[in-house]
Design a protein around this motif. Structure first.
Motif, PDB file in Angstrom:
ATOM      1  N   SER A 111       0.815  -1.210   0.000  1.00 56.85           N
ATOM      2  CA  SER A 111       0.000   0.000   0.000  1.00 56.85           C
ATOM      3  C   SER A 111       0.850   1.262   0.000  1.00 56.85           C
ATOM      4  O   SER A 111       0.334   2.353  -0.231  1.00 56.85           O
ATOM      5  CB  SER A 111      -0.924   0.010   1.229  1.00 56.85           C
ATOM      6  N   SER A 129      -5.725   6.814   0.491  1.00 56.73           N
ATOM      7  CA  SER A 129      -5.801   5.413   0.079  1.00 56.73           C
ATOM      8  C   SER A 129      -6.790   4.687   0.958  1.00 56.73           C
ATOM      9  O   SER A 129      -7.184   5.162   2.002  1.00 56.73           O
ATOM     10  CB  SER A 129      -4.419   4.752   0.208  1.00 56.73           C
ATOM     11  N   SER A 176      -8.459  -3.449   2.192  1.00 55.68           N
ATOM     12  CA  SER A 176      -8.632  -3.953   0.839  1.00 55.68           C
ATOM     13  C   SER A 176     -10.079  -4.360   0.608  1.00 55.68           C
ATOM     14  O   SER A 176     -10.646  -5.125   1.366  1.00 55.68           O
ATOM     15  CB  SER A 176      -7.698  -5.155   0.614  1.00 55.68           C
TER      16      SER A 176
END
Length: 564
Positions: free
Chosen positions: A8, A307, A311
């Motif tokens: 990431s 971000s 996930s």
């Protein structure tokens, strides 16, 4: 899981060679760490259940070693010493539902458990207001313990947080099947074994039964009495903590250091690190007197592209979120980089300590009005974390001091801070209001994330908020010594190193609650069961799968200048 964390922040091929998962036996490593000795009831056995989280920590420190070797000097950290080094300095002992420093407790509520920390006189004085009473008895803990049964865990924690008292409800999703509260139905040992990877026991055993009955027979040993099995080797991540990341606590450290009793600072969990300046709103400079740094004419505003913290496809729990604040610089390195550390106490300084060992030049900044509270504890702990760092004092209440601070931050390659966003804005340091140098990495350490700036967190209650606890006879116990603090410091160092390897230019939003939740979500051990046995005055963990045993070791004392 660890590879997803790393990817990431930096190129996907960084960990092309897989990191070993739970080398040999994470349960045996947990026993040797010193932190297991701090987990469990004071009159009972140390608890093995957080071993899976420790296995993930072993992976994290291995990844840190590989990445630092690419951007500076290789750092081979001893995770057990990082977790339990402070306890070794202070000779702390496990307290079960009391923190090792005895300033916090896990209280049973009408629907679960709530952790509350009363380490400051202000916290103790707030107890009547928390409960809506005019006064309480001379023993605030006795009053809270009785009253907690009338509250839900969330309501009690929220009420305490409104008054600035560190508190957290243990998320319901953190309860393994074999560790329901006493109000819940008994669960048989087969359900417990399914969580830990253990073979099912021969008979169903209620969770409150004598633990000895839940342990299968083994080869006899002299004076060895089985007392615990890894009935819940992993605590699943809390669903609400997953949804809530990003997270943060407006640190309790916003109070002046003088408000913290010296013994509380020396022997218990500390608030999420606060800016070394007087960041409490009562002490901060007026916002209109010191506006946030303005963008130059014609300059492009900072890029803000957060971000994902988790996930969407894999369901992996991440300890951090990132935002692009500047352009990356190819070939960035950590050796020779300047790290300006504005944090205090434990998590931030531990991160700076690891970055310094990787070759960075660390400049620790403190306010003369509010020095790092860790100075008031055992000096070995402070000196260990800050060995080799430059230490400067800057008065943030003066124009000259504020200008010095802005110059330091502007020229730094890495900035470490642990303050409420409002406090940074009042000092002209809000990362979203600044133009950052290409490649600069800004690390923001908080209790519950930048999105929740008013929540207060100490290392123990932040761990409870993330679901990272031990389980003993179906009830939660505190895990280690303020474990969210050192875990956050280690994750912070890993995140910064990954960001530098990727060129930097990122704001890393890393919270203690989010870090605890990420480690609590570690996959269960793939072998078991393990047993904890009394052997005279000591305790031993046995792993039948590998045919090995490990004595449960006491926390060690870190050596100044040593590789921890």
């Amino acid at each position: 899981m660890l590879r997803d964390w790393v990817r990431s922040l930096c190129p996907p091929d960084v960990l092309s060679r897989p990191v070993e998962t739970q080398p040999e036996c994470a349960a045996l490593a947990w026993a040797a760490s010193g932190a297991m000795d701090l987990t469990g009831r004071p009159d009972g056995a140390p608890v093995i259940s957080p071993a899976a989280a420790y296995g993930l920590l072993l992976e994290a420190t291995e990844a840190l070693a590989r990445i630092t070797a690419q951007i500076g000097s290789e750092v081979r950290a001893d995770p057990g010493l990082l977790l339990a080094g402070r306890a070794g300095c202070l000779d702390l002992r496990r307290g079960g539902r009391e923190t090792v420093g005895r300033a916090g407790r896990l209280l049973r509520t009408s629907d679960g458990w709530c952790a509350i920390t009363l380490s400051r006189q202000d916290d103790i004085d707030s107890v009547p207001a928390i409960l809506g009473a005019d006064s309480v008895s001379d023993d605030p803990w006795a009053t809270l313990t009785r009253a907690a049964r009338e509250w839900t865990a969330t309501d009690l924690a929220d009420r305490a947080q409104l008054l600035g008292v560190p508190a957290a409800a243990l998320p319901s999703a953190a309860y393994p099947a074999a560790a329901l509260s006493a109000a819940g139905p008994p669960v048989d040992a087969h359900s417990a074994a399914a969580l830990s990877g253990a073979a099912p026991h021969a008979a169903a055993v209620p969770v409150d039964a004598d633990p000895v009955a839940a342990v299968p027979a083994i080869a006899p040993r002299a004076a060895a009495v089985p007392v615990d099995a890894d009935r819940a080797a992993v605590v699943p991540a809390a669903a609400d903590s997953v949804a809530a990341v990003p997270v943060e606590a407006g640190p309790a450290a916003a109070l002046p250091a003088a408000a913290h009793p010296a013994d509380a600072l020396a022997a218990d969990a500390h608030p999420a690190d606060a800016l070394a300046a007087d960041a409490h709103p009562a002490d901060a400079l007026a916002a209109d007197a010191h506006p946030a740094t303005r963008l130059p004419d014609g300059a492009a505003p900072p890029v803000a592209r957060p971000s994902a913290a988790m996930s969407a496809t894999s369901g992996i729990q991440f300890p951090w979120q990132t935002t692009r604040i500047a352009e990356p610089v190819l070939g960035a390195r950590l050796d020779g980089a300047v790290v300006v550390d504005l944090s205090s106490m434990w998590a931030g300084p531990l991160c700076a300590h690891l970055l310094g060992r990787a070759g960075a030049r660390v400049v620790k900044v403190e306010s003369p009005r509010r020095p790092d509270g860790a100075r008031r504890g055992d000096p070995r702990f402070f000196d260990w974390l800050h060995c080799g760092h430059e230490q400067i004092v800057v008065d943030f209440h003066t124009p000259a001091g504020q200008e010095t601070l802005r110059e330091l931050v502007s020229t730094a390659d890495v900035v470490i801070e642990a303050s409420r966003p409002r406090a940074l804005a009042q000092l002209g340091l809000a990362p979203g209001d600044r133009v950052h140098r290409d490649g600069q990495v800004w690390l923001s350490l908080t209790g519950y994330g930048r999105a929740e700036p008013m929540r207060v967190a100490f290392g123990d209650d932040a761990a409870v908020a993330g679901g990272l606890v031990g389980w003993d006879a179906g009830e939660p116990v505190f895990c280690g010594d303020a474990i969210a603090d050192p875990l956050t410091g280690i994750c912070a160092a890993l995140a910064v190193c990954c960001a530098v390897l990727g060129g930097g230019g990122q704001l890393i939003d890393l919270s203690m609650r989010g870090t605890a939740a990420a480690f609590a979500s570690a996959p269960a051990l793939t072998h078991g069961p393990h047993r904890v046995l009394a052997d005279g005055a000591d305790w031993v963990v046995e792993c039948p799968h590998y045919g090995r045993s490990q004595r449960v070791l006491r926390p060690r004392v870190p050596q100044l200048g040593g590789a921890a």
